[in-house]
Design an enzyme around this catalytic site. Structure first.
Site, PDB file in Angstrom:
ATOM      1  N   ASP A   1      -7.776  -0.102   1.743  1.00  0.00           N
ATOM      2  CA  ASP A   1      -8.134   1.307   1.992  1.00  0.00           C
ATOM      3  C   ASP A   1      -8.379   2.104   0.700  1.00  0.00           C
ATOM      4  O   ASP A   1      -8.977   3.159   0.743  1.00  0.00           O
ATOM      5  CB  ASP A   1      -7.015   2.004   2.779  1.00  0.00           C
ATOM      6  CG  ASP A   1      -6.694   1.301   4.081  1.00  0.00           C
ATOM      7  OD1 ASP A   1      -7.595   0.632   4.619  1.00  0.00           O
ATOM      8  OD2 ASP A   1      -5.552   1.411   4.567  1.00  0.00           O
TER       9      ASP A   1
ATOM     10  N   GLY B   1       0.820  -1.209   0.000  1.00  0.00           N
ATOM     11  CA  GLY B   1       0.000   0.000   0.000  1.00  0.00           C
ATOM     12  C   GLY B   1       0.854   1.260   0.000  1.00  0.00           C
ATOM     13  O   GLY B   1       1.994   1.257  -0.487  1.00  0.00           O
TER      14      GLY B   1
END
Ligand code: F6P
Length: 379
Positions: A135, A110
């Protein structure tokens, strides 16, 4: 000449990681005859030179499996606990990259991983990254693998909470992951029909949420579901954070800057305190009973959705093509349905937040969902 590549997964795990590893490796092995090693437990495994050889057998049967067959960690090359001390292990990592005669290193991760990968690129390594996170906060890509699965899980949870909230005439505040962005809470909130959706991008006012819930009560709906992103904050908390951030920017002393940074990260991490506090405040101000549900790591576990498998496989296969072409220093991003290379230095350190006026925000408002900033349900 046979290319030698290393692959690792770093940061929090995410559904679709194995599909992505499989995508990279099947194409790298089958199409290009490359030689692959997989480092265990993220950058730590690379630093300790712990790896496994990857052949077709290793990636067979992993497409639908959650987690990562390589293991992961949140270790950063430049700040790793070694021998009880935090140390910069970048040199050891660079050394192992060369010792294994790697032509490229693929890092699946990420936002944090993109930054760490850029640091290694700046040390002269050939790096390619893939965007994984539930996310959906990585810049320059339309989506990230893991998001769709987590969205499905959080939506299913909201569906289930509806019947119990309805039966008991309660408020249920459901805490949804997302780090400092609200993609997951907003998406699941809309898909699950939440009455209030709170996201970090829109600081909330408790009174306006109470008003929205009481309006529902007057309309005969004595229950409400509040989808609360873990990063959501009240206007007061958001103002205090902005003030501390400005102070940090102004601080000339490095130690003072570090102290404020650590303090800020502590505040950010107190999401469950905020969830509980909001639930208590709403109970008091509305007179309804309120409960909290924290979805936590359930959102990251289990088998990836079909959409995540497709994204992960597409990006993984494109990654092998880029290695074959010698196209390094990029993240393989998704543009519509197409994989495209994006320079890593345009991605690293940039958080993709929900922009004001995003269609999901407009949709929620049009449906009468309270976003905590004063807009109210009308039904
Ligand atoms: O970045 C993914 C994420 O699941 C966030 O949504 C969450 O804030 C965080 O990781 C949790 O991290 P950990 O697994 O280290 O507790």
């Amino acid at each position: 000449m046979t290319k030698h590549i290393g692959i690792l997964t770093a940061g929090g795990d995410s559904p679709g990681l194995n599909a992505a590893i499989r995508g990279v490796c099947k194409a790298a092995l089958g199409k290009y005859g490359m030689d692959i090693i997989g480092f265990r437990d993220g950058f730590r495994g690379l630093m300790e030179n712990r790896f496994m050889r990857i052949d077709n057998d290793v990636v067979s049967g992993v497409l639908s499996v959650g987690g990562t067959i390589l293991g992961t960690s949140r270790d950063k090359p430049h700040r790793m606990m070694v021998g009880g001390k935090q140390q910069d292990m970048t040199d050891a990592i660079v050394e192992n990259y060369h010792a294994n005669h790697l032509d490229a290193l693929v890092c699946l991760g990420g936002g944090g991983t993109q930054k760490n990968a850029l640091r290694l690129m700046e040390k002269g390594l050939n790096i390619i990254t893939l965007p994984k996170t539930i996310d959906r906060d990585v810049a320059k890509t339309d989506s990230t693998f893991g998001f769709d699965t987590a969205l499905g899980i959080a939506t299913d949870a909201i569906d289930r909470l509806h019947s119990t909230a309805h039966s008991h005439h309660r408020i249920i505040v459901v805490e949804i992951m997302g780090h400092r962005t609200g993609w997951l809470a907003l998406g699941a909130g809309i898909a699950g029909g939440a009455d209030v959706i709170l996201i970090p991008e829109i600081p909330y006012d408790v009174e306006s949420i109470s008003r929205a819930i009481l309006t529902r009560v007057r309309g005969g709906k004595k229950f409400s579901i509040v989808a609360m992103s873990e990063g959501a904050m009240s206007v007061e908390e958001a103002n205090a954070i902005s003030a501390a951030e400005e102070k940090k920017e102004r601080a000339e002393d490095k130690v003072e800057r570090k102290r404020i940074k650590a303090e800020l990260s502590q505040i950010h991490r107190k999401y469950t305190d905020r969830t509980l506090s909001l639930s208590n405040s709403l109970e008091e101000s509305t007179g309804l009973e309120s409960r909290i549900t924290i979805l936590g790591h359930l959102q990251r576990g289990g088998t990836p959705s079909a959409a995540d498998r497709i994204i992960a496989s597409t990006l993984g296969a494109a990654c092998a093509d880029l290695i074959h072409q010698g196209h390094y220093g990029v993240m393989v991003a998704l543009s519509g349905n197409k994989p495209i290379p994006v320079p890593l230095d345009e991605v690293a350190g940039v958080r993709r937040v929900i922009p004001p006026g995003h269609p999901w925000i407009e949709t929620a408002r049009s449906l009468g969902v309270c976003l905590g900033d004063g807009s109210r349900r009308t039904d």
